[in-house]
Motif scaffolding. Structure first.
Motif: not given
Length: 466
Positions: A391-419
């Motif tokens: 019998f075999y086993a591997y231990s598992l841990r959560p491995g994070v690649t990247f988080t999803y909180l980010g900058l909002k962009v449009d279809e031209r990748a332009r970032v928007s600010g407060p105005e």
């Protein structure tokens, strides 16, 4: 060129970050004749961000394209995305990324990237994902060589601390390099420096203290410094800070930078238990490329954020192994002792699972419908008794690649600010991927987003300074 020399002149395009998206932007802008400076936070040996650890790129196509076979059209691609995100995506941006992907593959080939035949085993991706010959590091090296030939300048160990903004326009970038803070003038800025997953304190604020047990699969240099600076200045953000691309990786992996070699693909052919020796989810719910990205969060929800994948001798050669050898024993008692699991509970779990298995055809390469009966949770495919020693086993841990909180962009990748939209700030890659990935993950789609929006950001920045 050193940091002092870089700060002595004005640049057409300054790019924060040195991974796939940043390099695609740099190449596109430099090919128009723009002067381009890349500010990479990592040392040269670790350049490339998470792109160093990637293996493939998901791509729409009609008919054979490069290493891809048959057809993978827009609707099938989008349906796959809807399933993993449970509908939490921006349809306009998602479909645009999908459509542009088919033009990206030949562009990648033209800029030094080489592809190889798809891997097999639990990954049935030869129709959907194009694999890089030499992996992500080879891709990153090819792009740096191309950028160098185009005259792009790169500063390593250069951490961007602040984007100077006046009247909706970036004026300069403040960067810490060579022991000092430098102000670098820029006519256009592309932000492609990833998420915040390597800032464990930030991760713990979003997830709770259990996040301190998470492992970070990728670069330790993605600490969200630029993301936080932009949000603090009022840039519009998108995405839930608790959502991320997280997979189950070998529990023996290092805290940072273990990369793809620590991922485990054995789950579909195993029984997975927590530290109490109890099962908690259907290991055979779907083919692995559509389910591997949920297992990081599943393990994160277990006591001490750890789990164990148990297999027998019949399944040990059915998947790509971890870089670490499995734990092994001739009996379940011996395996439980090596793993530190409660022996009686582990045996009870395995015996109950085995009793729920039935006779039938076992097909490791496809959904075979070989399910359990009378077992909770059920296993809906590849349910074969754990009965043949060793019998075999591997231990598992959560491995994070990247988080999803980010900058909002449009279809031209332009970032928007407060105005409204900034005049000259674009974003690409993991830093804006939350615009498309509300939750879940589709294998290879991070590289698709990075390539598509990196190229667009570079093109738009170049147009702005022309």
């Amino acid at each position: 060129m050193n940091a002092t020399q870089a700060a002595a002149r004005a640049w057409d395009v300054v790019i924060a970050g040195g991974g796939n998206a940043a390099l695609c932007a740099a190449i596109e802008a430099a090919e128009t004749g723009a002067s381009v400076l890349i500010l990479e936070g990592a040392p040269k040996a670790y350049r490339g961000g998470n792109s160093r650890h990637t293996r493939n790129f998901r791509c729409m196509h009609h008919g054979a394209l490069g290493p891809l076979v048959e057809t993978y059209d827009e609707e099938e691609f989008y349906d796959d995305l809807l399933r993993v995100t449970k509908g939490q995506t921006d349809e306009g941006l998602a479909r645009m990324a999908i459509r542009y992907s088919q033009d990206c593959l030949p562009w990648m080939q033209d800029h030094g990237v080489r592809f190889q035949k798809s891997l097999s085993g639990t990954l049935s991706l030869d129709r959907t994902n194009a694999f890089f010959l030499g992996g992500g590091k080879a891709l990153v090296n090819a792009y740096y060589l191309t950028a160098q030939d185009l005259g792009v300048q790169v500063l390593y160990e250069a951490q961007v601390k602040h984007i100077g903004i006046e009247d909706r326009a970036a004026t300069h970038v403040e960067v810490e390099a060579e022991g000092a803070l430098h102000s670098i003038r820029a006519r256009a800025v592309v932000l492609a420096s990833g998420g915040f997953q390597s800032d464990i304190d930030w991760l713990a604020r979003a997830w709770g203290e259990s996040a301190r047990n998470f492992l970070i699969r990728g670069t330790p240099y993605n600490r969200g410094v630029v993301l936080k600076d932009m949000i603090d200045q009022g840039a519009q953000s998108v995405g839930d800070p608790t959502q991320c691309h997280a997979v189950a990786i070998d529990g023996r992996a290092p805290k940072y930078d273990g990369g793809i070699a620590t991922r485990l693909d054995c789950v579909p052919f195993s029984v997975v238990v927590n530290r109490n020796g109890e099962r908690f989810y259907d290991e055979g719910e779907d083919v692995w490329p559509k389910r591997y990205a949920i297992w990081g969060r599943l393990v994160a929800a277990q006591p001490d954020q750890v789990a164990y994948s148990i297999i027998d001798s019949r399944s040990i050669d059915l998947f790509m192994p971890s870089v670490y050898p499995p734990f092994s024993a001739d009996t379940l008692d011996g395996l439980a002792e090596k793993l530190g699991l409660p022996t009686a509970q582990l045996k009870e779990t395995i015996e109950a699972f085995n009793a729920g298995c039935r006779e039938g055809e076992f097909h490791p390469q496809q959904l075979d419908g070989l399910d359990t009966t009378g077992v909770t949770p059920a296993k809906t495919n590849w349910a074969r008794a754990i009965a043949e020693p060793p019998f075999y086993a591997y231990s598992l841990r959560p491995g994070v690649t990247f988080t999803y909180l980010g900058l909002k962009v449009d279809e031209r990748a332009r970032v928007s600010g407060p105005e409204g939209q900034y005049d000259n700030i674009w974003s690409a890659g993991e830093m804006m991927a939350g615009s498309i990935l509300g939750q879940g993950y589709l294998a290879g789609f991070g590289m698709t987003i990075g390539t598509v929006f990196g190229r667009i950001a570079g093109q738009e920045a170049a147009k702005h300074v022309a």
